[in-house]
Design an enzyme around this catalytic site. Structure first.
Site, PDB file in Angstrom:
ATOM      1  N   ASN A 210       0.851  -1.202   0.000  1.00 10.90           N
ATOM      2  CA  ASN A 210       0.000   0.000   0.000  1.00 10.90           C
ATOM      3  C   ASN A 210       0.882   1.246   0.000  1.00 10.90           C
ATOM      4  OD1 ASN A 210       0.583   0.840   2.835  1.00 10.90           O
ATOM      5  ND2 ASN A 210      -0.250  -1.195   3.224  1.00 10.90           N
ATOM      6  N   LYS A 289       9.211 -16.482 -11.046  1.00 12.18           N
ATOM      7  CA  LYS A 289       8.330 -15.406 -11.542  1.00 12.18           C
ATOM      8  C   LYS A 289       7.119 -16.018 -12.259  1.00 12.18           C
ATOM      9  CE  LYS A 289       8.237 -11.479 -14.599  1.00 12.18           C
ATOM     10  NZ  LYS A 289       8.754 -10.966 -15.842  1.00 12.18           N
ATOM     11  N   PRO A 306      -2.108 -12.253  10.409  1.00 15.42           N
ATOM     12  CA  PRO A 306      -2.393 -12.045  11.832  1.00 15.42           C
ATOM     13  C   PRO A 306      -2.640 -10.561  12.084  1.00 15.42           C
ATOM     14  CG  PRO A 306      -0.047 -12.432  11.472  1.00 15.42           C
ATOM     15  CD  PRO A 306      -0.739 -12.694  10.165  1.00 15.42           C
ATOM     16  N   ASP A 307      -3.503 -10.241  13.030  1.00 12.29           N
ATOM     17  CA  ASP A 307      -3.723  -8.843  13.408  1.00 12.29           C
ATOM     18  C   ASP A 307      -2.723  -8.509  14.520  1.00 12.29           C
ATOM     19  OD1 ASP A 307      -4.682  -6.415  14.610  1.00 12.29           O
ATOM     20  OD2 ASP A 307      -6.479  -6.701  13.407  1.00 12.29           O
ATOM     21  N   ILE A 308      -1.726  -7.700  14.161  1.00 13.53           N
ATOM     22  CA  ILE A 308      -0.599  -7.458  15.076  1.00 13.53           C
ATOM     23  C   ILE A 308      -1.047  -6.707  16.332  1.00 13.53           C
ATOM     24  CG2 ILE A 308       1.651  -6.317  15.274  1.00 13.53           C
ATOM     25  CD1 ILE A 308       1.713  -6.709  12.095  1.00 13.53           C
ATOM     26  N   VAL A 309      -1.749  -5.588  16.118  1.00 11.89           N
ATOM     27  CA  VAL A 309      -2.109  -4.762  17.277  1.00 11.89           C
ATOM     28  C   VAL A 309      -3.099  -5.500  18.190  1.00 11.89           C
ATOM     29  CG1 VAL A 309      -4.036  -3.405  16.283  1.00 11.89           C
ATOM     30  CG2 VAL A 309      -2.513  -2.360  17.942  1.00 11.89           C
ATOM     31  N   LYS A 338     -13.283  -0.534  16.159  1.00  8.70           N
ATOM     32  CA  LYS A 338     -11.925  -1.115  16.197  1.00  8.70           C
ATOM     33  C   LYS A 338     -11.396  -1.151  17.635  1.00  8.70           C
ATOM     34  CE  LYS A 338     -10.293  -0.586  11.564  1.00  8.70           C
ATOM     35  NZ  LYS A 338     -10.091   0.331  10.495  1.00  8.70           N
ATOM     36  N   LYS A 342     -10.625  -4.867  18.880  1.00 12.35           N
ATOM     37  CA  LYS A 342      -9.209  -5.227  19.035  1.00 12.35           C
ATOM     38  C   LYS A 342      -8.732  -5.074  20.484  1.00 12.35           C
ATOM     39  CE  LYS A 342      -8.099  -4.016  14.249  1.00 12.35           C
ATOM     40  NZ  LYS A 342      -6.983  -4.052  13.299  1.00 12.35           N
TER      41      LYS A 342
HETATM   42  O1  PMT Z   1       2.764   6.102   6.642  1.00 13.37           O
HETATM   43  P1  PMT Z   1       2.150   7.429   6.234  1.00 13.37           P
HETATM   44  O2  PMT Z   1       2.262   7.684   4.755  1.00 13.37           O
HETATM   45  O3  PMT Z   1       2.657   8.576   7.063  1.00 13.37           O
HETATM   46  O4  PMT Z   1       0.583   7.364   6.491  1.00 13.37           O
HETATM   47  C1  PMT Z   1       0.096   7.218   7.796  1.00 13.37           C
HETATM   48  C2  PMT Z   1      -1.040   6.226   7.866  1.00 13.37           C
HETATM   49  C3  PMT Z   1      -2.251   6.736   7.077  1.00 13.37           C
HETATM   50  C4  PMT Z   1      -0.607   4.868   7.310  1.00 13.37           C
HETATM   51  C5  PMT Z   1      -1.381   6.073   9.392  1.00 13.37           C
HETATM   52  O5  PMT Z   1      -1.775   7.307   9.905  1.00 13.37           O
HETATM   53  C6  PMT Z   1      -2.460   5.038   9.621  1.00 13.37           C
HETATM   54  O6  PMT Z   1      -3.655   5.308   9.568  1.00 13.37           O
HETATM   55  N1  PMT Z   1      -2.043   3.777   9.909  1.00 13.37           N
HETATM   56  C7  PMT Z   1      -2.949   2.619  10.014  1.00 13.37           C
HETATM   57  C8  PMT Z   1      -3.348   2.165   8.652  1.00 13.37           C
HETATM   58  C9  PMT Z   1      -4.210   0.929   8.704  1.00 13.37           C
HETATM   59  O7  PMT Z   1      -3.781  -0.098   8.290  1.00 13.37           O
HETATM   60  O8  PMT Z   1      -5.359   1.115   9.298  1.00 13.37           O
HETATM   61  P2  PMT Z   1      -6.467  -0.068   9.523  1.00 13.37           P
HETATM   62  O9  PMT Z   1      -7.705   0.674   9.860  1.00 13.37           O
HETATM   63  O10 PMT Z   1      -6.510  -0.977   8.325  1.00 13.37           O
HETATM   64  O11 PMT Z   1      -5.915  -0.885  10.757  1.00 13.37           O
HETATM   65  C10 PMT Z   1      -6.274  -0.586  12.106  1.00 13.37           C
HETATM   66  C11 PMT Z   1      -5.105  -0.803  13.044  1.00 13.37           C
HETATM   67  O12 PMT Z   1      -4.775  -2.195  13.071  1.00 13.37           O
HETATM   68  C12 PMT Z   1      -3.843  -0.065  12.678  1.00 13.37           C
HETATM   69  O13 PMT Z   1      -3.247   0.366  13.868  1.00 13.37           O
HETATM   70  C13 PMT Z   1      -2.974  -1.144  12.005  1.00 13.37           C
HETATM   71  O14 PMT Z   1      -1.582  -0.893  12.207  1.00 13.37           O
HETATM   72  C14 PMT Z   1      -3.418  -2.378  12.767  1.00 13.37           C
HETATM   73  N2  PMT Z   1      -3.309  -3.640  12.021  1.00 13.37           N
HETATM   74  C15 PMT Z   1      -4.069  -3.838  10.902  1.00 13.37           C
HETATM   75  C16 PMT Z   1      -4.013  -5.074  10.265  1.00 13.37           C
HETATM   76  C17 PMT Z   1      -3.159  -6.065  10.777  1.00 13.37           C
HETATM   77  N3  PMT Z   1      -3.071  -7.252  10.187  1.00 13.37           N
HETATM   78  N4  PMT Z   1      -2.423  -5.840  11.865  1.00 13.37           N
HETATM   79  C18 PMT Z   1      -2.474  -4.641  12.497  1.00 13.37           C
HETATM   80  O15 PMT Z   1      -1.773  -4.428  13.497  1.00 13.37           O
END
Ligand code: PMT
Length: 404
Positions: A210, A289, A306-309, A338, A342
């Site tokens: 992304n 490839k 896996p969802d890390i956070v 969320k 989470k």
């Molecule tokens: O990196 P920049 O260009 O400065 O942009 C910043 C940003 C927009 C990336 C940042 O501000 C931001 O919003 N980061 C989270 C992006 C995201 O993946 O959001 P989410 O709504 O999909 O996920 C929610 C939370 O779960 C986030 O804290 C994410 O890190 C976490 N997550 C999501 C999926 C996963 N498998 N594991 C996770 O830990």
């Protein structure tokens, strides 16, 4: 003085004999690791040449508000947002008066009006001018608005008088400037921060990813360091320089990011997930490839990452856990869901559909959502926002630690 490393300082120089010391001040600030941009008033150029300051700062000096060439480089609003600190040394009686009355009649006063960064003045003037009731009134007014005054010192003056009005020495000013960056709110704490995108390989040359640049996460790491924390930055592939004094762990995939997050988690007091983690990865990575075939449509099979956070937030050694939410609508509702799903302590929601904020941009605007509050922070640079976010996170995490 190490707190000045990578700090962005606008050094404003106004008209006064002490301007000759601003050359040494530029050298000291640069030597301490700061990036210095010099802005001079017209009167300042009567005392010292812009060329001297350009040579010492390594950047062209900004002189005029209405300068199309300078605006094309870094415009005055951009410069005001760029700064972590504005230090005006020397600050003349006239400049203090103009600042106190909110004038924006030259570049330096306009920058002061437009910035969110702290403003510090090093007054330098004749002792009678300093004692004058108008100057003292302006001083009180400026201090009441949060402007910090460094000095003036007392002693012999260039005009032969003795008294208060000397500009402090460059080393003293640099030390005072460095103290502006020490909140100490995370002193003794360990903070883990995830940043940037993950890359999920399809074959040896292709991946799913992304647009995350890592700017938000890296700014948070710098702000946490400034607040006194020990920081582990777990970073996906980005084109940024690692912040100073931060332990950086480079990862590519979500699985590697999880592994790095769980490593020594028992030492972590605060976990901040700013990374944009791929929710899915290809079920298998091709050894070679993948070749173009005859078929018009190709199907990819993906499996959930896996969802890390969430893993961290549900761990037995759970730290205070902060997630981000990248949303395009219903910011607060999605952030709240969320938070609950989470098991997070705080969600920082950003609207990634808005131009100029979110993915890749230098600015962001966020809404902080916790179980009992919703707080919006308006658009500003990610660096300045990060300082505010770290202070909010520290306040909340310290309150939880006190009550447990
Ligand atoms: O990196 P920049 O260009 O400065 O942009 C910043 C940003 C927009 C990336 C940042 O501000 C931001 O919003 N980061 C989270 C992006 C995201 O993946 O959001 P989410 O709504 O999909 O996920 C929610 C939370 O779960 C986030 O804290 C994410 O890190 C976490 N997550 C999501 C999926 C996963 N498998 N594991 C996770 O830990």
């Amino acid at each position: 003085m190490h707190r000045l490393t990578n700090k962005r300082i606008i050094l404003g120089i106004t008209g006064g004999i002490a301007a000759y010391k601003s050359a040494e001040l530029t050298r000291v600030l640069k030597g301490a690791g700061a990036d210095v941009r010099v802005v001079m008033t017209a009167a300042a150029t009567e005392f010292i040449t812009p060329l001297t300051l350009q040579a010492l700062s390594g950047h062209p000096v900004h002189l005029h508000l209405l300068d199309t060439a300078a605006e094309a480089g870094m415009g005055h609003i951009e410069l005001a947002k760029w700064a972590d600190l504005i230090l005006i040394a020397p600050a003349s009686a006239d400049f203090m008066a103009r600042l106190a009355t909110g004038q924006g009649d030259d570049l330096l006063t306009t920058l002061c009006l437009a910035t969110d960064a702290p403003i510090c003045l090093a007054p330098a003037m004749n002792q009678a001018m300093w004692r004058d009731s108008s100057t003292q009134h302006n001083r009180t007014l400026l201090e009441s608005r949060g402007v910090r005054l460094f000095g003036p010192g007392i002693g012999e003056q260039a005009c032969g008088d003795t008294g208060a009005g000397r500009m402090l020495e460059p080393l003293e000013l640099a030390e005072l400037a460095s103290q502006c960056f020490s909140s100490g709110s995370l002193s003794g704490k360990t903070v883990f921060i995830t940043a940037g995108p993950t890359r999920e390989p399809l074959d040896p040359v292709r991946y799913l990813s992304n647009h995350s640049s890592g700017k938000m996460g890296y700014a948070l790491a710098e702000a946490a360091i400034e607040a006194g924390a020990r920081v582990k930055l777990i970073t996906g592939p980005v084109a940024l320089t690692y912040p100073d004094r931060v332990e950086c762990v480079q990862v590519e995939t979500a699985q590697q990011m999880l592994e790095a997050a769980l490593n020594n988690l028992e030492q972590c007091d605060i976990f901040i997930a700013a990374a944009a983690v791929a929710d899915y990865r290809p079920t298998a990575v091709a050894e070679h490839k993948i070749k173009k075939g005859a078929e018009e449509i190709m199907e990819l099979h993906l499996v959930k990452n896996p969802d890390i956070v969430a893993t961290v937030a549900n761990h037995s050694e759970r730290p205070f856990t902060v997630g981000f939410a990248a949303e395009t609508r219903d910011l607060v509702d999605y952030a709240r869901s969320k938070l609950e799903r989470k098991n997070l302590d705080l969600v920082i929601a950003n609207d990634v559909s808005q131009q100029g904020i979110g993915f890749g941009s230098d600015d962001n605007a966020v809404t902080l959502v916790s179980l009992d509050s919703v707080t919006s922070l308006p658009q500003t640079s990610k660096r300045q926002l990060a300082v505010r976010l770290i202070s909010e996170i520290a306040k909340r995490a310290n309150a939880v630690a006190l009550n447990s």
